[in-house]
Design an enzyme around this catalytic site. Structure first.
Site, PDB file in Angstrom:
ATOM      1  N   SER A 187      10.867  28.387   9.332  1.00 38.90           N
ATOM      2  CA  SER A 187      12.151  28.470  10.014  1.00 38.90           C
ATOM      3  C   SER A 187      11.995  28.401  11.523  1.00 38.90           C
ATOM      4  CB  SER A 187      12.860  29.774   9.643  1.00 38.90           C
ATOM      5  OG  SER A 187      12.064  30.885  10.013  1.00 38.90           O
TER       6      SER A 187
ATOM      7  N   TYR B 214      16.342  32.758   8.995  1.00 40.80           N
ATOM      8  CA  TYR B 214      16.555  32.668   7.559  1.00 40.80           C
ATOM      9  C   TYR B 214      16.854  34.031   6.939  1.00 40.80           C
ATOM     10  CZ  TYR B 214      14.958  27.817   6.911  1.00 40.80           C
ATOM     11  OH  TYR B 214      14.838  26.453   6.911  1.00 40.80           O
ATOM     12  N   GLY B 215      16.248  35.076   7.489  1.00 38.40           N
ATOM     13  CA  GLY B 215      16.331  36.395   6.867  1.00 38.40           C
ATOM     14  C   GLY B 215      17.734  36.960   6.764  1.00 38.40           C
TER      15      GLY B 215
ATOM     16  N   CYS C  55       6.498  30.197   5.220  1.00 44.81           N
ATOM     17  CA  CYS C  55       7.587  31.123   5.491  1.00 44.81           C
ATOM     18  C   CYS C  55       7.789  31.977   4.247  1.00 44.81           C
ATOM     19  CB  CYS C  55       8.857  30.341   5.818  1.00 44.81           C
ATOM     20  SG  CYS C  55      10.357  31.339   5.992  1.00 44.81           S
ATOM     21  N   ASN C  56       7.645  33.283   4.376  1.00 41.46           N
ATOM     22  CA  ASN C  56       7.800  34.171   3.227  1.00 41.46           C
ATOM     23  C   ASN C  56       9.211  34.116   2.662  1.00 41.46           C
ATOM     24  OD1 ASN C  56       5.313  36.248   2.787  1.00 41.46           O
ATOM     25  ND2 ASN C  56       5.439  35.627   4.923  1.00 41.46           N
ATOM     26  N   THR C  57      10.211  34.147   3.528  1.00 41.15           N
ATOM     27  CA  THR C  57      11.593  34.157   3.053  1.00 41.15           C
ATOM     28  C   THR C  57      11.897  32.891   2.261  1.00 41.15           C
ATOM     29  OG1 THR C  57      12.291  35.505   4.938  1.00 41.15           O
ATOM     30  CG2 THR C  57      14.001  34.313   3.752  1.00 41.15           C
TER      31      THR C  57
ATOM     32  N   CYS D  56       6.030  38.303   6.830  1.00 38.86           N
ATOM     33  CA  CYS D  56       6.740  37.223   7.527  1.00 38.86           C
ATOM     34  C   CYS D  56       5.696  36.557   8.399  1.00 38.86           C
ATOM     35  CB  CYS D  56       7.890  37.765   8.375  1.00 38.86           C
ATOM     36  SG  CYS D  56       8.659  36.509   9.442  1.00 38.86           S
ATOM     37  N   THR D  57       5.612  35.235   8.361  1.00 37.30           N
ATOM     38  CA  THR D  57       4.552  34.565   9.112  1.00 37.30           C
ATOM     39  C   THR D  57       4.714  34.710  10.619  1.00 37.30           C
ATOM     40  OG1 THR D  57       5.761  32.459   8.909  1.00 37.30           O
ATOM     41  CG2 THR D  57       4.023  32.903   7.294  1.00 37.30           C
TER      42      THR D  57
END
Length: 277
Positions: free
Chosen positions: A25, A56-57, A88-90, A202-203
């Site tokens: 993101s 994004y979160g 991106c984790n999300t 979260c990166t």
């Protein structure tokens, strides 16, 4: 975490100049790119940041899934990557399965590093910092149940850290209170005083790990998934050849004044070209 490549995507069929596409993101995925560079220094890279969709979160799952799948569909068609990493984790926890269904290239996702944190903790109490969208996912519940049984996992949504990492890479000042609030969000929960391991889910967050370490104080280790992601990418690309015919590229989905300020940081990660997508 990746699709099995089809026979047509084998090493002999891959253009040596075909890039590895890292998608995030914003600039958080640079923490993953750094780990990939260490293992695959000759691999051509395109880093794509959906800064027009940041953050994004704070979006709904449906919004994130549709946006990520749509963007990556267009990007793979135009850029012809040999592999896509959703850094991106999300985006990964929400859209990974959908993206794998629609793309015909290997896909590597990013998930919270709960497994190594559970193996590492001495006190049995683990903190997890992520976006609001990440920490509420059932995927995180399943990781906790599978790998952190008998441990305590405390979660806290820290969206301020995304903005802090973005600002830091642009050379802008960040108030220490931002990191103090993230630490307090975990420490103030029951058992939070015994946290000795924190998952940076979260990166963006590894980019400000030093600030977080100061906020948490001594005796706390930080774990993220970048090294594991890089190893997975290297494994999937084993035997392929690389030819960097032009400098690596950073793509952004939105124009903004701050992009020029990002260039010194992009240069440090080998992204000496910048363009809009």
């Amino acid at each position: 975490m990746a699709q099995t490549p089809s026979p047509a995507a084998g090493p002999a069929a891959v253009d040596p100049a075909a890039p590895v596409l890292l998608f995030d993101s914003g600039v958080g995925g640079l923490s993953v790119l750094g780990a990939v560079r260490a293992l695959l220094p000759d691999a051509p890279v395109i880093y794509a940041a959906d800064n027009a969709g940041l953050p994004y979160g704070e979006k709904t799952e449906a919004e994130i899934a549709a946006r990520v799948a749509g963007l990556l569909g267009r990007m793979t068609e135009r850029l012809r990557p040999r592999l896509v990493c959703i850094a991106c984790n999300t985006a990964s926890t929400i859209a990974l399965a959908m993206v794998r269904d629609v793309l015909e290239v290997p896909i590597v996702g990013t998930v919270p590093a709960i497994k190594p944190a559970a193996a590492q903790t001495r006190s049995g109490v683990i903190g997890l910092l992520g976006t609001a969208a990440t920490i509420r996912q059932g995927y995180v519940d399943r990781l906790e149940a599978e790998f952190a049984g008998g441990k305590t996992l405390l979660r806290f949504a820290a969206p301020e850290l995304v903005s802090a990492a973005e600002a830091r890479l642009r050379g802008e000042p960040v108030e220490p209170a931002v990191f103090a609030r993230a630490a307090a969000g975990l420490r103030d929960q029951p058992g939070g005083d015994r946290i000795d391991t924190v998952v940076l889910a979260c990166t963006h967050f590894p980019l400000v790990a030093g600030d977080l370490a100061r906020a948490f104080g001594p005796g706390v280790d930080f774990v993220d998934g970048s090294a594991g992601i890089a190893r997975r990418i290297a494994h999937l690309l084993q035997g392929q050849t690389f030819a960097r015919r032009e400098p690596d590229l950073a793509l952004f989905t939105g124009d903004e004044p701050g992009l020029a300020a990002l260039q010194p940081a992009l240069d440090r990660y080998g992204l000496t070209r910048r363009a809009l997508f």
